[in-house]
Every structure is written in structure tokens, then in C-alpha cells.
Design a protein around this motif. Structure first.
Motif, PDB file in Angstrom:
ATOM      1  N   ASP A  45     -16.574 -23.792 -33.780  1.00  0.00           N
ATOM      2  CA  ASP A  45     -15.119 -23.916 -33.886  1.00  0.00           C
ATOM      3  C   ASP A  45     -14.848 -25.163 -34.716  1.00  0.00           C
ATOM      4  OD1 ASP A  45     -12.414 -24.040 -33.706  1.00  0.00           O
ATOM      5  OD2 ASP A  45     -12.306 -23.870 -31.520  1.00  0.00           O
TER       6      ASP A  45
ATOM      7  N   ALA B   9     -18.587 -17.305 -25.558  1.00  0.00           N
ATOM      8  CA  ALA B   9     -18.268 -18.645 -25.052  1.00  0.00           C
ATOM      9  C   ALA B   9     -18.501 -18.716 -23.545  1.00  0.00           C
ATOM     10  CB  ALA B   9     -16.823 -19.005 -25.391  1.00  0.00           C
ATOM     11  N   ASP B  10     -18.203 -17.616 -22.850  1.00  0.00           N
ATOM     12  CA  ASP B  10     -18.414 -17.591 -21.397  1.00  0.00           C
ATOM     13  C   ASP B  10     -19.883 -17.728 -21.032  1.00  0.00           C
ATOM     14  OD1 ASP B  10     -15.743 -17.346 -20.951  1.00  0.00           O
ATOM     15  OD2 ASP B  10     -15.765 -15.199 -20.517  1.00  0.00           O
TER      16      ASP B  10
ATOM     17  N   ILE C   1     -20.647 -21.324 -29.818  1.00  0.00           N
ATOM     18  CA  ILE C   1     -19.733 -20.690 -30.767  1.00  0.00           C
ATOM     19  C   ILE C   1     -19.108 -21.788 -31.622  1.00  0.00           C
ATOM     20  CG2 ILE C   1     -17.589 -19.383 -30.982  1.00  0.00           C
ATOM     21  CD1 ILE C   1     -19.751 -17.709 -29.964  1.00  0.00           C
TER      22      ILE C   1
ATOM     23  N   ASN D 101     -21.784 -19.737 -22.519  1.00  0.00           N
ATOM     24  CA  ASN D 101     -22.130 -21.080 -23.022  1.00  0.00           C
ATOM     25  C   ASN D 101     -22.878 -21.053 -24.354  1.00  0.00           C
ATOM     26  OD1 ASN D 101     -20.958 -22.399 -20.787  1.00  0.00           O
ATOM     27  ND2 ASN D 101     -22.771 -21.851 -19.580  1.00  0.00           N
TER      28      ASN D 101
ATOM     29  N   ARG E 176     -15.574 -13.424 -29.080  1.00  0.00           N
ATOM     30  CA  ARG E 176     -15.721 -14.874 -29.037  1.00  0.00           C
ATOM     31  C   ARG E 176     -15.705 -15.376 -27.586  1.00  0.00           C
ATOM     32  NH1 ARG E 176     -13.351 -19.587 -28.368  1.00  0.00           N
ATOM     33  NH2 ARG E 176     -13.917 -21.258 -29.778  1.00  0.00           N
ATOM     34  N   GLN E 177     -14.760 -14.854 -26.825  1.00  0.00           N
ATOM     35  CA  GLN E 177     -14.623 -15.308 -25.442  1.00  0.00           C
ATOM     36  C   GLN E 177     -15.871 -14.965 -24.630  1.00  0.00           C
ATOM     37  OE1 GLN E 177     -12.031 -17.229 -24.399  1.00  0.00           O
ATOM     38  NE2 GLN E 177     -13.464 -17.529 -22.708  1.00  0.00           N
TER      39      GLN E 177
ATOM     40  N   SER F  30     -13.277 -18.857 -34.813  1.00  0.00           N
ATOM     41  CA  SER F  30     -14.058 -20.063 -35.124  1.00  0.00           C
ATOM     42  C   SER F  30     -13.299 -21.044 -36.008  1.00  0.00           C
ATOM     43  CB  SER F  30     -15.377 -19.669 -35.787  1.00  0.00           C
ATOM     44  OG  SER F  30     -16.211 -19.074 -34.810  1.00  0.00           O
TER      45      SER F  30
END
Lengths: 358, 263
Positions: free
Chosen positions: A66, A58-59, A64, A61, A54-55, A88
Motif C-alpha cells: 500500500d 490482508a486478513d 499487501i 497478514n 485485498r482484504q 494498493s
């Protein structure tokens, strides 16, 4: 003379595919079945290692999903402690397919059960995600209402997810006898008390896991017909086993069975793919150790390599940005404090078992 | 014999200083004051038992108002701290978006959503509020004072605002929505309880706002603010009004309560 192997790609041969290949980029190791575009709505769930996926997304952009974002008033550390921003939704770590399947069924039926509450020092804990409220709840009513909210948000999640990434973590689980529900953590670790008459240990077999994963796929498709699934296997060895076997044997059973069943799902279904993060970490072909001193936690640079393979396969990695970050962040893996800090980076109920070892 | 107390704070010290100037009776407390407007005390230092405000006073305004720039802690019987962002304002903000099942306006997640709130646990709510209060400049000062002295430290409750915060032009949306949702009593009780807890954690006492000065949980009765005029203030019907700073009457009540505690 022609044989079935003569025209195969270099990746099909151990020498060219492993021995002589780039062991950081691992070309052709992962050829996705379907695309993830920058606007694809991705949701993640699974064991502790799923937090890494997930990270990484997300890094870059990526959008993701949530559905239970941290309230604005929450500082980042406190948010993580209360299970926000790890996956999420605030379902905590989902270690087994059975746990996910039962959660999906709860979302479908809106089922909330009062029997599935643990107590500790006058506080009340949701047995199905005890770690998201580390201080417990003030009342049974509060637990139930927060769970109803959770399920309502999850319906929205599953109805909008295009790609669902699920990291398989464990085959071993504890079942609550009266309800038959599969728990994320053994009774007595976070709350509750172990009573052999109430709880029983279960080690899922390949056939059980396959059945559950098929049911998960079917259920997810009821929420969103076009949903696609990426399965991964956590390369993190199990902390402890209740199987009676040696932990090394038990861990090998767990990981190999999960890997096998994930592979079978990917072979059977067009909308299911398998990402070989497990292979990248555990292969003996790699240069240097993948694991930290405890032989469980994965070195951050290895995690970064794994996620780079994932992102590159989808053409999602911003390499300029990564290079810039690498330049600004001098050799974090060589800094012992940095390594120590990594363990605390993940929220992992399973590791609590080790902490409570006599 | 009067107790000598050092008061540290911002514009909210005014109520206490005026109370001592204007009261007909002996309040049993003598005050010295190190104070600066807003957060200007944030460069304070405590060295060798000397509290130093380190604020600029180029035109001597603070000095003329009787405020000192430094004070020796050993010269006092108690230390009082007030204002400096330790207030119900910062707690009320939390309830703009968040609710707990103990509040009628958030008794279930659907009701909470209808009222524009997300349901969270009381435990999380408590942690958020304690975090906010603990991060107030007032608490920084208290923590450092606690390291420097064994004197009793009292955090004097910054008063709630008057109902003026419900009026267009001086409106505070957080107070308006709290009132509309009927959450005032819950917010007030939560604030008082967690203010006590937060102060106790750092070895200080908390002096709550006297009930007789409170108007419907969230507000201060106008009688305890009328007559004050400290920035920032607003114009109402061509007149300047201040609805956030208490007057001498409030200061007198608080000091009377404090004197009883210190006796």
C-alpha cells in the motif's frame, strides 16, 4: 482401449470434478503456476471485487503493498470514503484493462493533464479517479498536484511488486474525446456533465482487451522484470449498460469476454495466471444462492469460500484462525442486517449509476 | 443588568473566575461554574434541566474554589463551555504529518515530502480536523446541552500556548515544526474557521481568541498567561511555569467580548 481422456485426473471430468466434488473447497480447481510466499509483495487493483481479494490477503497478514496508506489521523470510515486502504494505492476502482494501461503509461511518463478534470459546484475532480476525493478539490492546482503525488507513489509500487492481482470488471467504458482517455465512471455520475460531443461510449472487444492486457504485462515488466500477474474476473454483474442491448445480454458479453481474454493471457504467458473466482461464484453446481436479493452483490459466505480457495491454493490460509473467527461470528449470513450492510462495504462507482436511475 | 452565565469546563475556567474576582470594572456577566480538572467531567449528566458534573470532590477542593457540582440550566441567560480538548493543540497535531497545497511548506508533493509531510486535499484536511474537534469532550457536552435547552451556548476558545512550547523540557514538537515550516498562520486560520464551523453544526457559537492576545499566530502573548499556575506545570530555572492556562487578563478580554455579544 486407450483414449486421450482415460488417464486424466478426476478434475478433468464434470461428474467427478463438479457433481461429486467438495463444492466449498473445490479441490484442484485452481493449481497456481507460481508460488505466493508469506513474504511475497502483492499488489491489488481492479473493480470493486478486487477490494475483497485485498482484504482476504490482508486478513492473513500478507504483506499487501500500500503505497498510499491512510494518514494516521484518519478514522477507518473516513479513510475508506477517501479511497485509502481499498487497493494498493489510491487509484480507486480500475474497471477496464485500458484504464490500467493508461495509468501505467502516465506513471512512466509522469503525464498529468489539466483537461482531465471535472467540476461540480465549484469543486474540482480528477476524472481518472473521481471517487477518491468525494468532496472534490479546492482548485485545479490541487487536483494536479495530488495526481503527481499519486503517480510518484505508483512508480514505487510497480517497481517493488512481485505479484500483481488484477480483477477485470467491465468491457463498457466512457472515453474522453479530446484526450481519448478511458474513464472509470460515466460523466455526470460523480461530477462533470454528459456531453455527447465530448464523451463517447465504447464496448471493448476481445481483441482490444487482449492487446491492452499484453501491453500491461509488457509495461509492468519494464518496472519489474520478474513481476507475475494473477488475473481474475469479477463475478458481479454489470449495473447498467449503455450498449443498447438488454442488460442481461450485455452483462453476459462483458463477463464472458473478460473471462475469455484472461484465460488466453494465462495460456500464453508463464508469468500470468488466472484465478477462477468467477467460476466458483457463478456455477449452477453450487449449493445455495451465491447472490443477495439484488442478484448482484455476492453473499459474504460465498466471498469467503472464494477467498479460501485462493488462499488454500497458495497454502496461505490460517485455518485455525479462520475456524476461530467462524466460531466467534455466529452465522452472519442469516442475519438480514448483516447482509444489508455488506453492500456498503465496498466502494463502487458503478453502483452509483443505479442510484441515479430515473 | 448583568447576564447570568453557567460556565462548564476544566482547568481553563480559571481565567474567567479570576477575571471576575480581580477585575476593577463590571464585566456585565455573573458566572457560576461546574468544572473538573482534565476530562473528569466526562461522567456528566443532564436530567430534568439539571447539569450535573458527577465528579469526585472528596477533599472539597472544587467547592472551595467556587466550583459547583451541579447547576439548573433555567437559572441562566447563557451557557459557556471551555477547554475539554477543544483546542488548537489537537489541530496542530494533524499538521505534523499532513499538508495541503495552500501551505507554502506543502505547495507541491516534493516540497511536502522534504518537510516530512504527506500532501492531502483541503477537503480531507477539513474532515479530519472537524472530526477531531467534534470528538472533543466539550462538543459532547454542547450536543447534550443543545438537546436540553434553548439557551445560547458559547464555546470560549481555549488559549494557544505560550512560546514556552518551543523550549526544551516543555517542548511540543508539533508547534516547533509548524513554526519551522512557516505554517503558523495557515494552522491558526484553519483552526479558527473550523472551530466556528464545528460549533455552528451543533447549534453553538464560538468565541475566538482575541487577536491582541495572540503572538505570531500559534501562541498566546505571555502577558495573558503570566501569573497562572494550574497543573500540569513544569519547572523552569527552579520555578514552576504554566504556559497553557490563561490568566485573569485573558478572561477579562473574553468576557468583555462575550458581554457585548449577549447584550
Amino acid at each position: 482401449m486407450k483414449n486421450p481422456y482415460s488417464d486424466l485426473a478426476p478434475s478433468a471430468f464434470w461428474k467427478t470434478g463438479v457433481v461429486q466434488t467438495d463444492k466449498t473447497l473445490w479441490p484442484d480447481l485452481f493449481v497456481p503456476k507460481f508460488a505466493i510466499e508469506p513474504e511475497t509483495r502483492v499488489a491489488t487493483a481492479g473493480s470493486c471485487f478486487a477490494q475483497r481479494i485485498r482484504q482476504a490477503l490482508a486478513d492473513q497478514n500478507m504483506p499487501i503493498l500500500d503505497v498510499e496508506p491512510a494518514p494516521e489521523a484518519l478514522q477507518e470510515d473516513l479513510a475508506r470514503e477517501f479511497g485509502y486502504g481499498l487497493h494498493s494505492a489510491r487509484y480507486g476502482n480500475i474497471y477496464t484493462p485500458r484504464q490500467l494501461l493508461e495509468l501505467l503509461q502516465d506513471v512512466q511518463t509522469g503525464t498529468v493533464r489539466e483537461e482531465l478534470i471535472w467540476q461540480r459546484k465549484g469543486r474540482f475532480f480528477d476524472m481518472l479517479r473521481p471517487n477518491v476525493e468525494p468532496d472534490g478539490c479546492a482548485s485545479v492546482r490541487e487536483v494536479l498536484e495530488l495526481r503527481r503525488l499519486h503517480l510518484a507513489r505508483l512508480r514505487g509500487l510497480f517497481e517493488t511488486t512481485d505479484v500483481f492481482v488484477f480483477t477485470l470488471g467491465l468491457t463498457e467504458a466512457w472515453l474522453h474525446g479530446p484526450t481519448g482517455r478511458c474513464l472509470p465512471v460515466a460523466p455526470g455520475v460523480i461530477a462533470g456533465e454528459y456531453d455527447p460531443g465530448t464523451y463517447r461510449f465504447h464496448n471493448f472487444s476481445h481483441s482490444e482487451l487482449l492487446k491492452d492486457l499484453k501491453a500491461i504485462r509488457a509495461t509492468l515488466r519494464q518496472f519489474h522484470k520478474k513481476i507475475k500477474i494473477i488475473l481474475t474476473t469479477s463475478p458481479v454483474p454489470i449495473t447498467a449498460t449503455a450498449s443498447g442491448d438488454h442488460v442481461l445480454n450485455a452483462s453476459t458479453y462483458t463477463k464472458s469476454t473478460l473471462r475469455s481474454v484472461a484465460g488466453e493471457m494465462a495460456m500464453r504467458f508463464n508469468n500470468v495466471d488466472y484465478f477462477p473466482g468467477y467460476e466458483i461464484v457463478t456455477t449452477w453446481a453450487r449449493d445455495g444462492m451465491a447472490y443477495q436479493d439484488n442478484l448482484r452483490s455476492i453473499r459474504p459466505e460465498v466471498v469467503a469460500d472464494v477467498m479460501a480457495v485462493f488462499l488454500d491454493a497458495y497454502g496461505l490460509r490460517d485455518t485455525q484462525d479462520s475456524a476461530r473467527r467462524d466460531a466467534e461470528d455466529p452465522a452472519p449470513a442469516e442475519d438480514p442486517e448483516y447482509l444489508d450492510g455488506q453492500e456498503d462495504d465496498l466502494v463502487c462507482e458503478e453502483s452509483l449509476i443505479e442510484a441515479l436511475q430515473k | 443588568m448583568s447576564k447570568r452565565a453557567l460556565m462548564i469546563g476544566n482547568s481553563h475556567v480559571g481565567a474567567y473566575m479570576r477575571a471576575l474576582q480581580q477585575s476593577d470594572q463590571d464585566l456585565g456577566i455573573d458566572l457560576e461554574c461546574v468544572a473538573a480538572h482534565g476530562d473528569r467531567l466526562q461522567a456528566y449528566t443532564i436530567e430534568d434541566g439539571l447539569f450535573c458534573g458527577n465528579f469526585d470532590d472528596p477533599d472539597g477542593k472544587a467547592a472551595r474554589a467556587g466550583r459547583k457540582e451541579r447547576a439548573r440550566l433555567a437559572d441562566f441567560d447563557a451557557i459557556l463551555v471551555t477547554g475539554m480538548r477543544f483546542s488548537i493543540f489537537h489541530v496542530t497535531q494533524v499538521f505534523r504529518d499532513l499538508g495541503v497545497v495552500a501551505m507554502d511548506s506543502a505547495r507541491d508533493h516534493e516540497t511536502a515530502a522534504r518537510n516530512g509531510m504527506t500532501l492531502i486535499s483541503e477537503a480531507l484536511l477539513r474532515r479530519i480536523i472537524v472530526d477531531r474537534l467534534s470528538n472533543a469532550l466539550a462538543m459532547d457536552v454542547v450536543r447534550d446541552l443543545r438537546q436540553a435547552t434553548d439557551l445560547p451556548i458559547w464555546v470560549m476558545c481555549q488559549p494557544r500556548p505560550t512560546r514556552q512550547v518551543l523550549v526544551k523540557g516543555t517542548r511540543f514538537g508539533t508547534f516547533c515544526s509548524a513554526l519551522e515550516r512557516g505554517s503558523g498562520a495557515f494552522i491558526s486560520e484553519t483552526y479558527e474557521r473550523l472551530a466556528h464551523e464545528t460549533c455552528a453544526r451543533v447549534g453553538a457559537h464560538y468565541m475566538a481568541q482575541p487577536p491582541e492576545t495572540i503572538d505570531e499566530d500559534l501562541f498566546t502573548d505571555t502577558r495573558f498567561m503570566v501569573g497562572t499556575l494550574r497543573p500540569p506545570f513544569w519547572q523552569k530555572n527552579g520555578r514552576k511555569v504554566d504556559f497553557r492556562h490563561a490568566n485573569a487578563r485573558y478572561g477579562e478580554r473574553m468576557l468583555t467580548h462575550l458581554a457585548a455579544k449577549l447584550a
